[in-house]
Design an enzyme around this catalytic site. Structure first.
Site, PDB file in Angstrom:
ATOM      1  N   ASP A  38     130.326  58.326   4.604  1.00 43.46           N
ATOM      2  CA  ASP A  38     131.167  57.239   4.100  1.00 43.46           C
ATOM      3  C   ASP A  38     132.185  57.753   3.088  1.00 43.46           C
ATOM      4  O   ASP A  38     132.058  58.841   2.553  1.00 43.46           O
ATOM      5  CB  ASP A  38     130.292  56.174   3.422  1.00 43.46           C
ATOM      6  CG  ASP A  38     129.676  55.228   4.436  1.00 43.46           C
ATOM      7  OD1 ASP A  38     130.007  55.352   5.625  1.00 43.46           O
ATOM      8  OD2 ASP A  38     128.856  54.385   4.029  1.00 43.46           O
ATOM      9  N   LYS A  60     135.928  53.506   5.468  1.00 44.58           N
ATOM     10  CA  LYS A  60     137.072  52.600   5.533  1.00 44.58           C
ATOM     11  C   LYS A  60     137.794  52.638   4.203  1.00 44.58           C
ATOM     12  O   LYS A  60     137.184  52.440   3.164  1.00 44.58           O
ATOM     13  CB  LYS A  60     136.579  51.177   5.763  1.00 44.58           C
ATOM     14  CG  LYS A  60     136.534  50.767   7.209  1.00 44.58           C
ATOM     15  CD  LYS A  60     136.711  49.258   7.260  1.00 44.58           C
ATOM     16  CE  LYS A  60     136.780  48.728   8.670  1.00 44.58           C
ATOM     17  NZ  LYS A  60     136.017  49.424   9.657  1.00 44.58           N
ATOM     18  N   MET A 175     130.536  45.336  -6.005  1.00 41.96           N
ATOM     19  CA  MET A 175     131.763  44.871  -5.340  1.00 41.96           C
ATOM     20  C   MET A 175     132.316  43.639  -6.067  1.00 41.96           C
ATOM     21  O   MET A 175     132.795  42.700  -5.430  1.00 41.96           O
ATOM     22  CB  MET A 175     131.477  44.526  -3.866  1.00 41.96           C
ATOM     23  CG  MET A 175     131.020  45.731  -3.078  1.00 41.96           C
ATOM     24  SD  MET A 175     130.530  45.320  -1.403  1.00 41.96           S
ATOM     25  CE  MET A 175     128.884  44.703  -1.685  1.00 41.96           C
TER      26      MET A 175
HETATM   27  N1  SAH Z   1     124.762  51.394  -1.019  1.00 43.86           N
HETATM   28  C1  SAH Z   1     125.552  51.514  -2.231  1.00 43.86           C
HETATM   29  C2  SAH Z   1     126.412  50.303  -2.479  1.00 43.86           C
HETATM   30  C3  SAH Z   1     127.470  50.074  -1.412  1.00 43.86           C
HETATM   31  S1  SAH Z   1     128.513  48.710  -1.766  1.00 43.86           S
HETATM   32  C4  SAH Z   1     124.593  51.787  -3.410  1.00 43.86           C
HETATM   33  O1  SAH Z   1     123.384  51.660  -3.264  1.00 43.86           O
HETATM   34  O2  SAH Z   1     125.088  52.179  -4.479  1.00 43.86           O
HETATM   35  C5  SAH Z   1     129.809  49.483  -2.685  1.00 43.86           C
HETATM   36  C6  SAH Z   1     129.736  49.075  -4.139  1.00 43.86           C
HETATM   37  O3  SAH Z   1     128.766  49.867  -4.819  1.00 43.86           O
HETATM   38  C7  SAH Z   1     131.001  49.289  -4.927  1.00 43.86           C
HETATM   39  O4  SAH Z   1     131.926  48.253  -4.753  1.00 43.86           O
HETATM   40  C8  SAH Z   1     130.462  49.321  -6.333  1.00 43.86           C
HETATM   41  O5  SAH Z   1     130.161  48.031  -6.798  1.00 43.86           O
HETATM   42  C9  SAH Z   1     129.162  50.059  -6.148  1.00 43.86           C
HETATM   43  N2  SAH Z   1     129.282  51.506  -6.411  1.00 43.86           N
HETATM   44  C10 SAH Z   1     129.024  52.502  -5.557  1.00 43.86           C
HETATM   45  N3  SAH Z   1     129.178  53.706  -6.168  1.00 43.86           N
HETATM   46  C11 SAH Z   1     129.528  53.448  -7.439  1.00 43.86           C
HETATM   47  C12 SAH Z   1     129.820  54.251  -8.587  1.00 43.86           C
HETATM   48  N4  SAH Z   1     129.774  55.570  -8.537  1.00 43.86           N
HETATM   49  N5  SAH Z   1     130.158  53.627  -9.728  1.00 43.86           N
HETATM   50  C13 SAH Z   1     130.193  52.304  -9.822  1.00 43.86           C
HETATM   51  N6  SAH Z   1     129.944  51.487  -8.772  1.00 43.86           N
HETATM   52  C14 SAH Z   1     129.595  52.041  -7.603  1.00 43.86           C
END
Ligand code: SAH
Length: 248
Positions: A38, A60, A175
């Site tokens: 991803d 994406k 998000m």
């Molecule tokens: N599966 C992922 C989440 C996917 S949805 C997990 O468990 O972390 C994507 C969202 O995850 C982003 O919009 C944000 O809210 C959060 N996110 C992912 N990586 C991040 C990071 N390094 N710092 C802050 N937010 C993060």
């Protein structure tokens, strides 16, 4: 444990810092024939894949450019059917707001063996890396994990913000940057104090990590002023100040 032929391994890559993938996740990544990754996965992580491994971007860009979910699923299934081991590398934990379940449902329906290597989710890692405990004996005995992106898909279950507010304790929103103004209004309308602390942790565990602090009353404006962007985790609750002693 090494990646198995004809198998799809759904692997959590952790929140960003390549050091935050699990040992097993790295073993699968290093041995897989195909790595489907991803957008939020660190480029350094992909360097640890086999030099001859096929690397397939499934990411994406904001605005939706890139392969569709159907195309990604079809590719994963095709590689596995051809007897290749597939490492499906997803940011954070693959099942936390990551569509991992949708992908695996198709893989399973195609009769392909699969397993999951859990990942360090940004929902927990972003606050932790920022020194914010999600639970605390004195401040919060619940933590609610919620998406700020409901309504994107018409089939998606809507969020009952009043119920989230009423649960008390800490609220963790993924998000949630674009919808932050409405979210804050809804939480206040549902009885959370407008003075309640909020932290927005942007690009947690990446070198560009940035923390923006405020209250339910003013955080949306500060976030706009500082041009905070996704990926970011929003944390609402007194735990934001638990280790900060009331000062930035
Ligand atoms: N599966 C992922 C989440 C996917 S949805 C997990 O468990 O972390 C994507 C969202 O995850 C982003 O919009 C944000 O809210 C959060 N996110 C992912 N990586 C991040 C990071 N390094 N710092 C802050 N937010 C993060």
């Amino acid at each position: 444990m090494t990646a198995q032929p004809g198998t799809v391994h759904l692997v959590g890559a952790g929140p960003g810092d390549p050091g935050l993938i699990t040992v097993r996740g790295r073993q699968i990544l290093q041995s897989a024939d195909v790595v489907v990754y991803d957008r939020l996965v660190a480029p350094e992580l992909l360097e640890s894949a086999r030099p001859d491994a096929r690397r397939v971007s499934a990411g994406k860009a904001p605005g939706g450019r890139g392969p569709s979910q159907t195309q990604v699923n079809a590719q994963i299934i095709e590689h596995a059917r051809a007897g290749r081991s597939v490492c499906r590398l997803k940011g954070g934990d693959p099942f936390v707001f990551g569509r991992g379940a949708e992908e695996i449902a198709e893989v399973a329906a195609a009769g392909i063996p699969w397993d999951v290597v859990p990942g360090v989710t940004s929902a927990v890692a972003a606050p932790a890396a920022a020194g914010i405990p999600l639970t605390h004996r004195d401040w919060a005995s619940t933590a609610t994990l919620v998406t700020g992106h409901e309504g994107e898909s018409k089939d998606g279950a809507p969020v009952d913000w009043a119920a989230v507010a009423a649960a008390g304790g800490t609220i963790v929103i993924l998000m949630g940057v674009a919808t932050l103004p409405t979210t804050c209004e809804r939480l206040i309308a549902a009885g959370r104090p407008s003075s309640e602390p909020v932290a927005v942790i942007e690009r947690a565990t990446w070198p560009e990590e940035r923390i923006t602090l405020g209250t339910l009353a003013d955080i949306a404006e500060t976030v706009e002023q500082r041009a905070v962007r996704n990926p970011a985790v929003v944390v609402v609750g007194p735990v934001v100040w638990a280790l900060r002693g009331g000062s930035t």
